[in-house]
Design a protein around this motif. Structure first.
Motif, PDB file in Angstrom:
ATOM      1  N   SER A  95       0.840  -1.204   0.000  1.00 25.50           N
ATOM      2  CA  SER A  95       0.000   0.000   0.000  1.00 25.50           C
ATOM      3  C   SER A  95       0.875   1.255   0.000  1.00 25.50           C
ATOM      4  O   SER A  95       2.083   1.178   0.248  1.00 25.50           O
ATOM      5  CB  SER A  95      -0.895   0.015   1.229  1.00 25.50           C
ATOM      6  N   ALA A  96       0.221   2.367  -0.264  1.00 25.02           N
ATOM      7  CA  ALA A  96       0.935   3.644  -0.292  1.00 25.02           C
ATOM      8  C   ALA A  96       1.554   3.930   1.066  1.00 25.02           C
ATOM      9  O   ALA A  96       0.928   3.716   2.109  1.00 25.02           O
ATOM     10  CB  ALA A  96      -0.040   4.759  -0.658  1.00 25.02           C
ATOM     11  N   GLY A  97       2.820   4.330   1.014  1.00 26.89           N
ATOM     12  CA  GLY A  97       3.502   4.733   2.253  1.00 26.89           C
ATOM     13  C   GLY A  97       4.006   3.593   3.096  1.00 26.89           C
ATOM     14  O   GLY A  97       4.269   3.769   4.287  1.00 26.89           O
ATOM     15  N   THR A  98       4.150   2.435   2.512  1.00 31.62           N
ATOM     16  CA  THR A  98       4.624   1.280   3.300  1.00 31.62           C
ATOM     17  C   THR A  98       6.140   1.097   3.210  1.00 31.62           C
ATOM     18  O   THR A  98       6.686   0.202   3.837  1.00 31.62           O
ATOM     19  CB  THR A  98       3.910  -0.021   2.861  1.00 31.62           C
ATOM     20  N   GLY A  99       6.788   1.951   2.421  1.00 36.63           N
ATOM     21  CA  GLY A  99       8.253   1.928   2.386  1.00 36.63           C
ATOM     22  C   GLY A  99       8.862   1.255   1.174  1.00 36.63           C
ATOM     23  O   GLY A  99      10.013   0.819   1.233  1.00 36.63           O
ATOM     24  N   LYS A 100       8.153   1.221   0.058  1.00 37.07           N
ATOM     25  CA  LYS A 100       8.679   0.578  -1.168  1.00 37.07           C
ATOM     26  C   LYS A 100       9.857   1.384  -1.741  1.00 37.07           C
ATOM     27  O   LYS A 100      10.892   0.819  -2.076  1.00 37.07           O
ATOM     28  CB  LYS A 100       7.562   0.444  -2.215  1.00 37.07           C
ATOM     29  N   SER A 101       9.658   2.703  -1.808  1.00 39.99           N
ATOM     30  CA  SER A 101      10.708   3.566  -2.367  1.00 39.99           C
ATOM     31  C   SER A 101      11.942   3.573  -1.487  1.00 39.99           C
ATOM     32  O   SER A 101      13.074   3.561  -1.991  1.00 39.99           O
ATOM     33  CB  SER A 101      10.187   4.991  -2.537  1.00 39.99           C
ATOM     34  N   VAL A 102      11.724   3.595  -0.176  1.00 39.72           N
ATOM     35  CA  VAL A 102      12.850   3.561   0.761  1.00 39.72           C
ATOM     36  C   VAL A 102      13.646   2.285   0.550  1.00 39.72           C
ATOM     37  O   VAL A 102      14.877   2.294   0.470  1.00 39.72           O
ATOM     38  CB  VAL A 102      12.350   3.676   2.229  1.00 39.72           C
ATOM     39  N   LEU A 103      12.927   1.184   0.418  1.00 37.33           N
ATOM     40  CA  LEU A 103      13.576  -0.109   0.200  1.00 37.33           C
ATOM     41  C   LEU A 103      14.326  -0.118  -1.128  1.00 37.33           C
ATOM     42  O   LEU A 103      15.462  -0.600  -1.207  1.00 37.33           O
ATOM     43  CB  LEU A 103      12.530  -1.234   0.252  1.00 37.33           C
ATOM     44  N   LEU A 104      13.700   0.438  -2.174  1.00 39.64           N
ATOM     45  CA  LEU A 104      14.348   0.483  -3.488  1.00 39.64           C
ATOM     46  C   LEU A 104      15.667   1.253  -3.411  1.00 39.64           C
ATOM     47  O   LEU A 104      16.687   0.805  -3.952  1.00 39.64           O
ATOM     48  CB  LEU A 104      13.410   1.127  -4.519  1.00 39.64           C
ATOM     49  N   ARG A 105      15.654   2.381  -2.721  1.00 41.16           N
ATOM     50  CA  ARG A 105      16.875   3.177  -2.551  1.00 41.16           C
ATOM     51  C   ARG A 105      17.947   2.364  -1.837  1.00 41.16           C
ATOM     52  O   ARG A 105      19.119   2.412  -2.197  1.00 41.16           O
ATOM     53  CB  ARG A 105      16.569   4.463  -1.780  1.00 41.16           C
ATOM     54  N   GLU A 106      17.531   1.622  -0.833  1.00 43.80           N
ATOM     55  CA  GLU A 106      18.480   0.790  -0.083  1.00 43.80           C
ATOM     56  C   GLU A 106      19.022  -0.338  -0.960  1.00 43.80           C
ATOM     57  O   GLU A 106      20.203  -0.668  -0.884  1.00 43.80           O
ATOM     58  CB  GLU A 106      17.806   0.198   1.178  1.00 43.80           C
ATOM     59  N   ILE A 107      18.137  -0.911  -1.787  1.00 42.09           N
ATOM     60  CA  ILE A 107      18.575  -1.982  -2.694  1.00 42.09           C
ATOM     61  C   ILE A 107      19.636  -1.433  -3.653  1.00 42.09           C
ATOM     62  O   ILE A 107      20.700  -2.036  -3.839  1.00 42.09           O
ATOM     63  CB  ILE A 107      17.361  -2.584  -3.465  1.00 42.09           C
TER      64      ILE A 107
END
Ligand SMILES: Nc1ncnc2c1ncn2[C@@H]1O[C@H](COP(=O)(O)OP(=O)(O)OP(=O)(O)O)[C@@H](O)[C@H]1O
Length: 188
Positions: free
Chosen positions: A121-133
């Motif tokens: 869902s929106a705001g669950t941290g997908k982008s943050v995780l992608l940056r970390e990946i």
């Protein structure tokens, strides 16, 4: 009638004069300032000020010197220094991202070479995780071109460009998307 007769005979002047010779006590007491204490009634007498008795410690304690308040010029310098130090600290020590258990598991799978599809869902941290990946993979495979980021649609490409916030990466991203599209269409 007696009063009228007296007035006609000119007794008024005498009466006025006698009245004026004996001014009212009231007027002397309230309207005139006098130093004669006898004219003051007990209630009207000015109250004697009581001497204040302070606790003995009051006078014994030496008065602390009050710190001088900084002038506006000094304050401006202090604020500037504070902002400099805080900004330099921010560049030296960026706030670390602590991934959640779920995010860490996905990152681990990516590091192991597993193909992963993650959503949420929106705001669950997908982008943050992608940056970390991306960060982790770049660290692992030191070559500049080792990590490529692609997006399936033009809109998502723009979103990625914005979130990655780097022109070079964005340029590479657009190229990669274009290449992928060409490949998908079977043109190359
Ligand atoms: N592990 C984490 N530690 C600290 N903050 C986090 C973490 N994961 C996500 N956040 C914060 O949660 C917020 C949402 O994260 P993010 O933008 O990555 O979500 P998203 O799933 O990509 O959202 P959307 O689908 O709307 O794009 C951000 O403010 C981000 O900083």
């Amino acid at each position: 009638m007696k009063a009228i007769e007296d007035a006609l005979n000119g007794n008024t002047i005498v009466a006025t004069a006698s009245r004026a010779s004996q001014p009212l006590v009231e007027s002397r007491t309230y309207n005139k300032r006098t130093s004669d204490p006898a004219l003051f009634e007990k209630d009207d007498a000015p109250s004697q000020k009581k001497k204040r008795h302070l606790p003995p410690s009051w006078s014994e304690e030496p008065r602390e010197k009050t710190a001088l308040r900084p002038t506006s010029a000094i304050m401006k310098h202090q604020i500037r220094d504070l902002s400099r130090t805080s900004s330099s600290n921010a560049t030296k020590r960026p706030a670390g991202v602590f991934l959640s258990q779920e995010q860490s598991q996905i990152l681990q799978l990516v590091e192991e070479g597993t193909s992963v599809f993650y959503t949420g869902s929106a705001g669950t941290g997908k982008s943050v995780l992608l940056r970390e990946i991306i960060k982790t993979m770049k660290k692992k495979h030191k070559a500049a071109d080792a990590v490529a980021i692609t997006a399936s649609t033009g809109k998502s490409t723009l979103m990625l460009m914005r979130s990655l916030n780097s022109r070079v990466q964005a340029l590479r991203l657009v190229t990669l998307v274009a290449l992928q599209s060409i490949r998908l269409l079977g043109l190359a």
